[in-house]
Design a protein around this motif. Sequence first.
Motif, mmCIF file in Angstrom:
data_model
loop_
_atom_site.group_PDB
_atom_site.id
_atom_site.type_symbol
_atom_site.label_atom_id
_atom_site.label_comp_id
_atom_site.label_asym_id
_atom_site.label_seq_id
_atom_site.Cartn_x
_atom_site.Cartn_y
_atom_site.Cartn_z
ATOM 1 N N LEU A 48 12.403 4.171 -3.494
ATOM 2 C CA LEU A 48 12.041 2.826 -3.074
ATOM 3 C C LEU A 48 11.710 2.833 -1.578
ATOM 4 C CD1 LEU A 48 14.787 0.779 -4.958
ATOM 5 C CD2 LEU A 48 12.323 0.804 -5.469
ATOM 6 N N PRO A 49 10.783 1.975 -1.128
ATOM 7 C CA PRO A 49 10.379 2.009 0.285
ATOM 8 C C PRO A 49 11.546 1.923 1.259
ATOM 9 C CG PRO A 49 8.919 0.589 -0.967
ATOM 10 C CD PRO A 49 10.031 0.980 -1.903
ATOM 11 N N GLU A 50 12.549 1.115 0.929
ATOM 12 C CA GLU A 50 13.661 0.941 1.860
ATOM 13 C C GLU A 50 14.602 2.137 1.898
ATOM 14 O OE1 GLU A 50 14.731 -1.385 -1.966
ATOM 15 O OE2 GLU A 50 12.961 -0.939 -0.735
ATOM 16 N N ARG A 51 14.460 3.092 0.962
ATOM 17 C CA ARG A 51 15.342 4.257 0.939
ATOM 18 C C ARG A 51 14.604 5.572 1.205
ATOM 19 N NH1 ARG A 51 18.803 4.611 -4.362
ATOM 20 N NH2 ARG A 51 19.469 6.493 -3.244
ATOM 21 N N SER A 52 13.337 5.643 0.878
ATOM 22 C CA SER A 52 12.622 6.921 0.979
ATOM 23 C C SER A 52 12.518 7.405 2.421
ATOM 24 C CB SER A 52 11.228 6.806 0.361
ATOM 25 O OG SER A 52 10.448 5.834 1.038
ATOM 26 N N GLY A 53 12.626 6.478 3.383
ATOM 27 C CA GLY A 53 12.576 6.879 4.782
ATOM 28 C C GLY A 53 13.756 7.711 5.220
ATOM 29 N N ASP A 54 14.827 7.730 4.416
ATOM 30 C CA ASP A 54 16.007 8.536 4.751
ATOM 31 C C ASP A 54 15.813 10.015 4.443
ATOM 32 O OD1 ASP A 54 17.308 6.190 5.488
ATOM 33 O OD2 ASP A 54 18.213 5.912 3.502
#
Length: 456
Positions: free
Chosen positions: A383-389
């Motif tokens: 998900l966009p809010e998690r893939s940045g991790d």
Amino acid sequence: MTVESVKPGPSEETPLREPPVAGGGVPLLGHGWKLVRDPLAFLGRLRDHGDVVRLELGPKTVYAVTTPALTGAVALSPDYIIAGPLWESLESLLGKEGVATANGPLHRRQRRTIQPAFKLDAIPAYGPIMAEEAYALVERWRSGKVLDVTVESFRVAVRIAARCLMRGGYMDAHADRICTDLATLFSGMYQRMVVPLGPLYKVPIPANREFNRALADLHVLVDEIVADRRASGQKPDDLLTALLEAKDENGAPIGEQEIHDQVIAILTPGSETVGATVMSLLLVLTEHPELGDKIRDEVKTVVGDRPVAFDDVRKLTYTANVVTETLRLYPAVWILTRRAVTDTELGGYRIPEGADLIYSPYAVQRDGRSYERHEEFDPDRWLPERSGDVPKYAMSPFSVGNRKCPSDHFSMAELTLLTAVIASAHRFEHAGGSDPRPRIGITLRPRRLMLRALPR
């Protein structure tokens, strides 16, 4: 996911170190024995011994790269080219003049020839073929017979590649031959990579004879495909026509060997990797039936009661995340090699000119230092809010830089559409004789999946 060129490492004043040697080598075979017996576990543990470690594969010394940042640096740096044990083992299949194995100006020209077939604006034209093959697949499965998923997965991958890129109805008669040949070849090539015994692979024992038979048959098959197109006199707007009309740097038609190697490069790696991924997706749907339920619900919401079409793919975000997570945990391309073309450094270690490097997307993408609950199948991590991790280069199933797979968007669209259609129509359970353990070859896939498709 964007990438930038990176070259992590110390300043010029810092003395370069020799990478440590991995433990567990044995006389003559070195670490090749561990790479034959349990390569996934062996490669997964190498990072504990260093960012770069030395392996002995028979008489060869190979440098294993274990961290996301350094694998990205190797993929992006001009100090390393496509070469090494993997590509040497593949040359008998792919040749030296195809886009998969070429380097330098030849590779750049070949990319320019084939890239138009994979541009984003070209891919929707393939959508009806992908959908037709997906629905033919699930319709065939309604019989209730036990499915040999190896045959089914590779057949659909070959048919889509052939029909989209070579407009080849004549491929119907050849699909089973291609699948059988590839299964033999990719298994034998992995052994030749990790235990490079050279002349011993020419001894006429049954395994070598079977390998040579499959290799010869595939090359004959490619010559038949090219001859059939030329005899037809037709010039459809497809990749095969582009190859037959391509010019070299001097404006002359490219040679027959290059055409042959390019067709091999179109049919073989793409079909093998997509087929292996379809197998892994079906394993995931079998062992996590709740994923199929969620995909079916998403398709119902996005598509309604009509058939899934290519234009729906970009809206099927959960389905795409299931595909992405499958690519993370079960990457078909699980091992890669490169060769240093100059004395260089990598992460503070000295890499001599001519050294071969090896790295494993499988190990990198399952590393607990990059992923929370790294062994857990979790589509929502994309998900966009998690893939940045996710650290840069910790997820690169299609590689990066100038060796990035030209068909990455094509393959993602194909896999997402297939998954949506399959999961909407069926749920699955293991049948007798099913063996989901990994099958280790040049590509990675379940050993033998025998499934029963149950209608929803």
